[in-house]
Design a protein around this motif. Structure first.
Motif, PDB file in Angstrom:
ATOM      1  N   CYS A  49       0.835  -1.212   0.000  1.00  8.93           N
ATOM      2  CA  CYS A  49       0.000   0.000   0.000  1.00  8.93           C
ATOM      3  C   CYS A  49       0.865   1.256   0.000  1.00  8.93           C
ATOM      4  O   CYS A  49       0.545   2.234  -0.679  1.00  8.93           O
ATOM      5  N   TYR A  50       1.968   1.224   0.755  1.00 10.36           N
ATOM      6  CA  TYR A  50       2.911   2.342   0.700  1.00 10.36           C
ATOM      7  C   TYR A  50       3.426   2.509  -0.721  1.00 10.36           C
ATOM      8  O   TYR A  50       3.458   3.614  -1.261  1.00 10.36           O
ATOM      9  N   GLN A  51       3.817   1.385  -1.330  1.00 16.62           N
ATOM     10  CA  GLN A  51       4.444   1.447  -2.650  1.00 16.62           C
ATOM     11  C   GLN A  51       3.499   2.026  -3.703  1.00 16.62           C
ATOM     12  O   GLN A  51       3.919   2.843  -4.520  1.00 16.62           O
ATOM     13  N   VAL A  52       2.258   1.596  -3.718  1.00 20.19           N
ATOM     14  CA  VAL A  52       1.363   2.014  -4.800  1.00 20.19           C
ATOM     15  C   VAL A  52       0.515   3.238  -4.470  1.00 20.19           C
ATOM     16  O   VAL A  52      -0.106   3.806  -5.368  1.00 20.19           O
ATOM     17  N   ALA A  53       0.499   3.668  -3.217  1.00 21.66           N
ATOM     18  CA  ALA A  53      -0.319   4.838  -2.878  1.00 21.66           C
ATOM     19  C   ALA A  53       0.441   5.876  -2.049  1.00 21.66           C
ATOM     20  O   ALA A  53       0.348   7.063  -2.331  1.00 21.66           O
ATOM     21  N   GLY A  54       1.189   5.446  -1.061  1.00 25.23           N
ATOM     22  CA  GLY A  54       1.952   6.401  -0.253  1.00 25.23           C
ATOM     23  C   GLY A  54       2.952   7.177  -1.085  1.00 25.23           C
ATOM     24  O   GLY A  54       3.152   8.384  -0.903  1.00 25.23           O
ATOM     25  N   THR A  55       3.560   6.491  -2.039  1.00 26.13           N
ATOM     26  CA  THR A  55       4.535   7.144  -2.912  1.00 26.13           C
ATOM     27  C   THR A  55       3.878   8.216  -3.774  1.00 26.13           C
ATOM     28  O   THR A  55       4.470   9.270  -4.010  1.00 26.13           O
ATOM     29  N   VAL A  56       2.668   7.938  -4.225  1.00 28.12           N
ATOM     30  CA  VAL A  56       1.946   8.914  -5.059  1.00 28.12           C
ATOM     31  C   VAL A  56       1.696  10.187  -4.255  1.00 28.12           C
ATOM     32  O   VAL A  56       1.902  11.299  -4.750  1.00 28.12           O
ATOM     33  N   GLY A  57       1.276  10.022  -3.019  1.00 26.86           N
ATOM     34  CA  GLY A  57       1.067  11.183  -2.156  1.00 26.86           C
ATOM     35  C   GLY A  57       2.335  11.998  -1.996  1.00 26.86           C
ATOM     36  O   GLY A  57       2.305  13.235  -2.042  1.00 26.86           O
ATOM     37  N   CYS A  58       3.466  11.318  -1.841  1.00 27.30           N
ATOM     38  CA  CYS A  58       4.742  12.025  -1.693  1.00 27.30           C
ATOM     39  C   CYS A  58       5.101  12.806  -2.955  1.00 27.30           C
ATOM     40  O   CYS A  58       5.547  13.957  -2.875  1.00 27.30           O
ATOM     41  N   MET A  59       4.901  12.195  -4.111  1.00 31.94           N
ATOM     42  CA  MET A  59       5.231  12.873  -5.370  1.00 31.94           C
ATOM     43  C   MET A  59       4.316  14.081  -5.590  1.00 31.94           C
ATOM     44  O   MET A  59       4.784  15.162  -5.972  1.00 31.94           O
ATOM     45  N   ILE A  60       3.036  13.903  -5.346  1.00 37.68           N
ATOM     46  CA  ILE A  60       2.081  14.999  -5.546  1.00 37.68           C
ATOM     47  C   ILE A  60       2.317  16.123  -4.539  1.00 37.68           C
ATOM     48  O   ILE A  60       2.269  17.296  -4.895  1.00 37.68           O
TER      49      ILE A  60
END
Length: 185
Positions: free
Chosen positions: A136-147
């Protein structure tokens, strides 16, 4: 790079980012609506990022390893370049790398995202809650960090764990919501 320089850098290639805006508008009208209200340099940067991630996810979900690897290789090759020039012939990977350089987004976030998408591509099952949370971190937490990096213009260090936690929670919610449908499939 300060806000004015970021705006100028994105504005200088805006015409080459239009296809991502159209792709997002067509595929996710609510996402498009929400982010299209931002200043153009931020909105178009997010559209390109989302377009890339959507293509990566689609390739993983359909088991299209060739398309998946082509996307990853395009991004990784462009990330090595010191001076990326975006033109009408640029790949989506090159455009994302350009966005990463303009906003100084941590490449590890994308590498972690790619690792999560590889789990989907390879049909990996999770044995423990901890493994699921990593996914879940890999596919969603990372997106939040990039955005966040695109939206805030501030260093992420102080907020990173909170952003990751929100991403994990949202992905877990998606999994629970889709569980019955996925089970039937």
């Amino acid at each position: 790079m300060n806000t004015k320089a970021k705006k100028q850098a994105i504005d200088s290639v805006l015409v080459h980012l239009l296809d991502s805006r159209q792709a997002i508008k067509k595929r996710s009208s609510s996402f498009y609506f929400a982010f299209s209200r931002l200043p153009r340099y931020q909105a178009f940067s997010i559209f390109v990022l989302y377009d890339f991630l959507r293509q990566l996810d689609d390739a993983a979900d359909t088991g299209n390893a060739d398309a998946f690897n082509a996307l990853v290789n395009s991004w990784q090759t462009a990330m090595i370049a010191h001076d990326i020039i975006v033109t009408s012939l640029s790949t989506i990977g090159e455009k994302v790398a350009y966005i990463f350089h303009v906003f100084d987004i941590d490449a590890q976030d994308m590498l972690d995202m790619i690792a999560g998408q590889k789990s989907d591509l390879n049909h990996v099952s999770f044995e423990t809650v901890q493994e699921l949370e990593v996914y879940c971190y890999q596919v969603a937490g990372t997106v939040g960090c990039m955005i966040y990096t695109i939206l805030s213009g501030k260093p992420i260090q102080m907020m990173k764990q909170d952003i990751i936690n929100v991403g994990i929670a949202l992905q877990l919610t998606n999994i629970i919501r889709d569980f019955h449908e996925d089970l039937l499939a």
